[in-house]
Design a protein around this motif. Sequence first.
Motif, PDB file in Angstrom:
ATOM      1  N   ALA A 569       0.850  -1.197   0.000  1.00 38.47           N
ATOM      2  CA  ALA A 569       0.000   0.000   0.000  1.00 38.47           C
ATOM      3  C   ALA A 569       0.878   1.237   0.000  1.00 38.47           C
ATOM      4  O   ALA A 569       1.955   1.251   0.601  1.00 38.47           O
ATOM      5  N   TRP A 584      -4.198  10.185  -3.420  1.00 38.08           N
ATOM      6  CA  TRP A 584      -4.636   8.838  -3.776  1.00 38.08           C
ATOM      7  C   TRP A 584      -3.947   7.827  -2.863  1.00 38.08           C
ATOM      8  O   TRP A 584      -2.830   8.064  -2.390  1.00 38.08           O
ATOM      9  N   ALA A 586      -3.053   3.700  -3.042  1.00 41.41           N
ATOM     10  CA  ALA A 586      -3.084   2.414  -3.744  1.00 41.41           C
ATOM     11  C   ALA A 586      -3.019   1.304  -2.703  1.00 41.41           C
ATOM     12  O   ALA A 586      -2.156   1.328  -1.819  1.00 41.41           O
ATOM     13  N   ASN A 587      -3.922   0.341  -2.810  1.00 49.73           N
ATOM     14  CA  ASN A 587      -3.987  -0.773  -1.860  1.00 49.73           C
ATOM     15  C   ASN A 587      -4.168  -2.065  -2.654  1.00 49.73           C
ATOM     16  O   ASN A 587      -5.256  -2.656  -2.667  1.00 49.73           O
ATOM     17  N   PRO A 588      -3.113  -2.521  -3.352  1.00 57.73           N
ATOM     18  CA  PRO A 588      -3.242  -3.657  -4.275  1.00 57.73           C
ATOM     19  C   PRO A 588      -3.820  -4.915  -3.634  1.00 57.73           C
ATOM     20  O   PRO A 588      -4.573  -5.648  -4.260  1.00 57.73           O
ATOM     21  N   ARG A 590      -5.880  -4.987  -1.212  1.00 55.35           N
ATOM     22  CA  ARG A 590      -7.229  -4.696  -0.714  1.00 55.35           C
ATOM     23  C   ARG A 590      -7.410  -5.196   0.718  1.00 55.35           C
ATOM     24  O   ARG A 590      -8.380  -5.887   1.041  1.00 55.35           O
ATOM     25  N   ASP A 595      -9.050  -0.646   3.836  1.00 61.02           N
ATOM     26  CA  ASP A 595     -10.209  -0.188   3.063  1.00 61.02           C
ATOM     27  C   ASP A 595     -11.263   0.420   3.991  1.00 61.02           C
ATOM     28  O   ASP A 595     -11.848   1.469   3.697  1.00 61.02           O
ATOM     29  N   TRP A 605     -13.766   5.190  -3.709  1.00 62.55           N
ATOM     30  CA  TRP A 605     -13.093   4.195  -4.537  1.00 62.55           C
ATOM     31  C   TRP A 605     -13.278   4.517  -6.017  1.00 62.55           C
ATOM     32  O   TRP A 605     -14.388   4.812  -6.466  1.00 62.55           O
ATOM     33  N   SER A 609      -9.376   3.683 -11.787  1.00 61.28           N
ATOM     34  CA  SER A 609      -7.959   3.636 -11.394  1.00 61.28           C
ATOM     35  C   SER A 609      -7.649   2.515 -10.433  1.00 61.28           C
ATOM     36  O   SER A 609      -6.480   2.256 -10.143  1.00 61.28           O
ATOM     37  N   SER A 610      -8.698   1.883  -9.878  1.00 57.65           N
ATOM     38  CA  SER A 610      -8.533   0.844  -8.859  1.00 57.65           C
ATOM     39  C   SER A 610      -7.729   1.360  -7.668  1.00 57.65           C
ATOM     40  O   SER A 610      -6.842   0.690  -7.140  1.00 57.65           O
ATOM     41  N   MET A 611      -8.043   2.571  -7.266  1.00 59.13           N
ATOM     42  CA  MET A 611      -7.386   3.184  -6.117  1.00 59.13           C
ATOM     43  C   MET A 611      -8.411   4.013  -5.351  1.00 59.13           C
ATOM     44  O   MET A 611      -9.474   4.366  -5.865  1.00 59.13           O
ATOM     45  N   TRP A 612      -8.054   4.332  -4.110  1.00 58.62           N
ATOM     46  CA  TRP A 612      -8.855   5.225  -3.295  1.00 58.62           C
ATOM     47  C   TRP A 612      -8.387   6.666  -3.519  1.00 58.62           C
ATOM     48  O   TRP A 612      -7.199   6.907  -3.726  1.00 58.62           O
TER      49      TRP A 612
END
Length: 616
Positions: A569, A584, A586-588, A590, A595, A605, A609-612
């Motif tokens: 992360a 942003w 990133a929390n690959p 998850r 989260d 979310w 971008s698949s990121m917060w």
Amino acid sequence: MLIHSAIESLRQRLKQSASSIDFGEGWFGQPQLVERAAQASEKLFQGYAKAKPSAEDAYAAVLAFARGQQVSELQRHMIASAITVPLRELAHSRLLGLPRFAQLIASYQSQANKGNLWQLTWYGLMGSYFAFDPVGAKAEDLAGWDQLRDLLNQTWPLIDRQAGDALCPDWLSLMREERQLLGPRPADKYGRDWLDGKTEATEKLRVDLDIPPASWFWHELVAGAVRASTAASDEVFISAIPKLLDLIAERPVCRDDALEAILGRYHLSRGAPVHEGLRDYVVQKEVWRNPKLRDAGYATAWNRVPDEVWLMVLGWVNERNLRDFFDILAARNKADEGRLEFWSKYMKQITWTRLIFSRDTMALARQKPEVRALIAREEGAYATLTVNKDVDAFMMRIGRFIIVEFSKKPNACYIYDVDDMKFDRNSRQYTGGTDDLKYGYYDSDAASIRHLPHWQINGAKTLARLGILPDASIKDTLKGPAQDMRRAAPTPLRRDEVATTRVTTTVAGSWPSPGLTQAPAISATAVPSALALTSDDRESVSATWSMAPRGAKFRMAGLQYMVGQFKEARIIDGRKADGSGRVWVANPQRGRDLDHWLESNGFDWSERSSMWFFPE
């Protein structure tokens, strides 16, 4: 006929009053007999000056008014003394929290303006003012109580002028001297004396104004004592902490405000050493809970204080965890072998700890109070072992390494790089074997310390190779816990910039107590700078990076700390000097805890971008 009956009733009451006066024995006109009769007459007068209607009549009048019925002038007088009484028939609502209360207040104000507000009616209103119990009060009740205080403030000059200089009731004479009782800080005048056990003044208030035990006044007295103590010298303030905590526990409405002020003031005291009493009180489940749970969203009260104050208490908890592990758990197996002394040399660098209990330890809690207390203190933060039933484990973070110790020989101590760990350090359960906590037994990349003879020498060398030195070796640069968080932290205050901190009012029951203000430290001491930026840091870290996004409830140091606990992360700060861009995360992997924390702190979310990201 009715008039004759009323006159006859009055005649009988006057007769009873006169007969109740003790003139004593002796010749009529003797000075001592006259004085005795005068005293008895004054006592009788004071009693009438504080007369209240019967509780039943007042309750009936309040209920009738609350239901929208017309009430007489006499009933309106009765209502004044029962404004704060819960009404059973209306789901225990109080009149001062109902819509019709504003109409009642306006009628009393109108009567006062015309000079028609009875002195006893005003006394009844004041009685309701002091009778208000803020515990569990609704927002509407609190707003109504504010209206009542405003009415008393506005009408007091009229009542005071109306009484004149003639003989007046004790309560009225007292109010002339104690006008602050209707102000924003009604109890500050008595705070210091009350804390020192000097209760004569407050006892006089209690008697003359008939202040009940559940009154808001006693909670405000606690707040006043806190304000007085935090404005004193280090020595006086610290010596008062045990008494303050007892008072807060007894009168908890202003608890959170009081704790914020006490913790902030203690942080400014010289050295701010571990205060066991303050630590043990504030981390209770019913109070603020373990500070380790703040960034997981389970102990949000810690967001009330700056990160450096939170880190101070977090350091206290980490130190106790280390001592408890070796004093209580490892000692049970005679496996300490100097480990507590060894790790104590690195105490200021430990930024995170976690206790992992075996099944035997969980069962032992039923028999051993000290074990039961240890588990209770770590509720919400500890993990359990599912396979090794008689071995406990202890995790701690120093720099970028997670160190795992065990309570029983012949287990080694394993050291893992936080970015390459093969188990989730936030998991609720572990086997305690080579598939998680002990995988370093087969992994050549993991360092370890084996507790053989003279292991302390080899252990110190192993840590030194990883860049971990004893606190004493780096004392000039290390000021406290969380050295590895420094790059995300704001610049601390200079010695001459110790500011006062306004405490917001978000306490149990939402009591509208005036803010407790942290006084500047009396002793000339620098603010502890665990989060200080070095001159090199200031050149490389932008001002925007040290600031949370607009509207955020979290601080950047807290975000950095939370994200740093999860493998892979990372924070991507896309903000620019012109105000554009976003923060942003990133929390690959998850991680559920991360989260949850991000979502509860306002992050959204982005599927694209698949990121917060934090929306500004």
